[in-house]
Design a protein around this motif. Structure first.
Motif: not given
Length: 104
Positions: A47-52, A55-57, A95-98, A100-104
Protein backbone atom coordinates in the motif's frame (compact mmCIF):
# COMPACT_ATOMS: atom_id res chain seq x y z
CA UNK A 1 -42.80 -51.41 30.34
CA UNK A 2 -43.11 -52.76 26.82
CA UNK A 3 -43.07 -49.18 25.48
CA UNK A 4 -39.65 -48.63 27.08
CA UNK A 5 -38.31 -51.83 25.53
CA UNK A 6 -39.39 -50.80 22.06
CA UNK A 7 -37.91 -47.34 22.63
CA UNK A 8 -34.55 -48.75 23.69
CA UNK A 9 -34.54 -51.33 20.92
CA UNK A 10 -35.23 -48.58 18.37
CA UNK A 11 -32.47 -46.45 19.89
CA UNK A 12 -29.94 -49.28 19.60
CA UNK A 13 -31.00 -49.78 15.98
CA UNK A 14 -30.42 -46.09 15.28
CA UNK A 15 -26.98 -46.20 16.90
CA UNK A 16 -25.99 -49.14 14.72
CA UNK A 17 -27.25 -47.50 11.53
CA UNK A 18 -25.39 -44.27 12.30
CA UNK A 19 -22.12 -45.90 13.33
CA UNK A 20 -22.07 -48.39 10.43
CA UNK A 21 -23.07 -46.60 7.21
CA UNK A 22 -24.28 -48.64 4.31
CA UNK A 23 -21.86 -49.25 1.46
CA UNK A 24 -24.64 -48.67 -1.02
CA UNK A 25 -25.40 -45.18 0.24
CA UNK A 26 -25.08 -42.85 -2.73
CA UNK A 27 -23.97 -39.85 -0.64
CA UNK A 28 -20.74 -41.63 0.37
CA UNK A 29 -19.71 -42.59 -3.15
CA UNK A 30 -20.09 -39.08 -4.54
CA UNK A 31 -17.97 -38.21 -7.55
CA UNK A 32 -16.53 -34.72 -7.40
CA UNK A 33 -15.79 -32.83 -10.57
CA UNK A 34 -12.16 -31.93 -11.12
CA UNK A 35 -12.71 -30.17 -14.42
CA UNK A 36 -12.61 -26.69 -12.88
CA UNK A 37 -9.09 -25.22 -12.86
CA UNK A 38 -7.46 -24.44 -9.55
CA UNK A 39 -7.40 -20.77 -8.61
CA UNK A 40 -4.05 -19.05 -8.11
CA UNK A 41 -3.51 -16.87 -5.10
CA UNK A 42 -3.93 -13.14 -5.55
CA UNK A 43 -0.82 -11.17 -4.68
CA UNK A 44 -1.24 -8.10 -2.53
CA UNK A 45 0.10 -4.75 -3.64
CA UNK A 46 2.18 -2.91 -1.05
CA UNK A 47 0.00 0.00 0.00
CA UNK A 48 2.85 2.44 0.68
CA UNK A 49 4.38 1.73 -2.71
CA UNK A 50 1.03 2.16 -4.43
CA UNK A 51 0.63 5.62 -2.90
CA UNK A 52 4.13 6.84 -3.83
CA UNK A 53 4.99 5.24 -7.18
CA UNK A 54 3.30 5.13 -10.60
CA UNK A 55 4.10 2.53 -13.24
CA UNK A 56 5.03 3.68 -16.74
CA UNK A 57 4.40 1.76 -19.98
CA UNK A 58 8.16 1.26 -20.55
CA UNK A 59 8.49 -0.71 -17.29
CA UNK A 60 9.95 2.06 -15.15
CA UNK A 61 8.32 3.75 -12.19
CA UNK A 62 8.05 7.44 -11.37
CA UNK A 63 7.48 9.31 -8.14
CA UNK A 64 7.37 12.83 -6.84
CA UNK A 65 10.24 14.13 -4.76
CA UNK A 66 9.72 14.80 -1.08
CA UNK A 67 10.44 17.91 0.93
CA UNK A 68 8.45 20.63 -0.84
CA UNK A 69 5.11 20.63 0.96
CA UNK A 70 5.97 23.03 3.78
CA UNK A 71 8.88 24.80 5.52
CA UNK A 72 10.21 26.14 2.22
CA UNK A 73 11.10 29.67 3.28
CA UNK A 74 14.67 28.83 4.28
CA UNK A 75 15.29 26.70 1.15
CA UNK A 76 16.94 28.15 -1.93
CA UNK A 77 14.74 28.70 -4.99
CA UNK A 78 16.88 26.33 -7.05
CA UNK A 79 16.42 23.64 -4.43
CA UNK A 80 12.63 24.08 -4.36
CA UNK A 81 12.50 23.91 -8.16
CA UNK A 82 14.62 20.78 -8.12
CA UNK A 83 12.22 19.21 -5.62
CA UNK A 84 9.33 19.80 -8.06
CA UNK A 85 10.86 17.52 -10.69
CA UNK A 86 9.84 13.90 -11.21
CA UNK A 87 12.16 11.14 -10.01
CA UNK A 88 12.42 7.84 -11.91
CA UNK A 89 13.35 4.45 -10.54
CA UNK A 90 16.83 3.05 -10.86
CA UNK A 91 17.31 -0.48 -12.28
CA UNK A 92 17.85 -1.96 -8.81
CA UNK A 93 14.74 -0.20 -7.51
CA UNK A 94 12.68 -1.39 -10.49
CA UNK A 95 13.25 -5.05 -9.58
CA UNK A 96 12.01 -4.42 -6.03
CA UNK A 97 9.08 -2.28 -7.18
CA UNK A 98 7.86 -5.00 -9.56
CA UNK A 99 7.67 -7.37 -6.58
CA UNK A 100 5.87 -4.84 -4.43
CA UNK A 101 3.42 -3.90 -7.20
CA UNK A 102 2.77 -7.17 -9.07
CA UNK A 103 -0.15 -5.87 -11.15
CA UNK A 104 1.38 -2.54 -12.18
Amino acid sequence: MSALRTLFSNASFLRQSISQPSLYNSSLSRNFSVSTPLQKYKLKTHSGTRKRWTALPNGLFKRGKVGKVHLNTHKAASRVNRLCQTAYSLPAQTVTLKKLMPYA
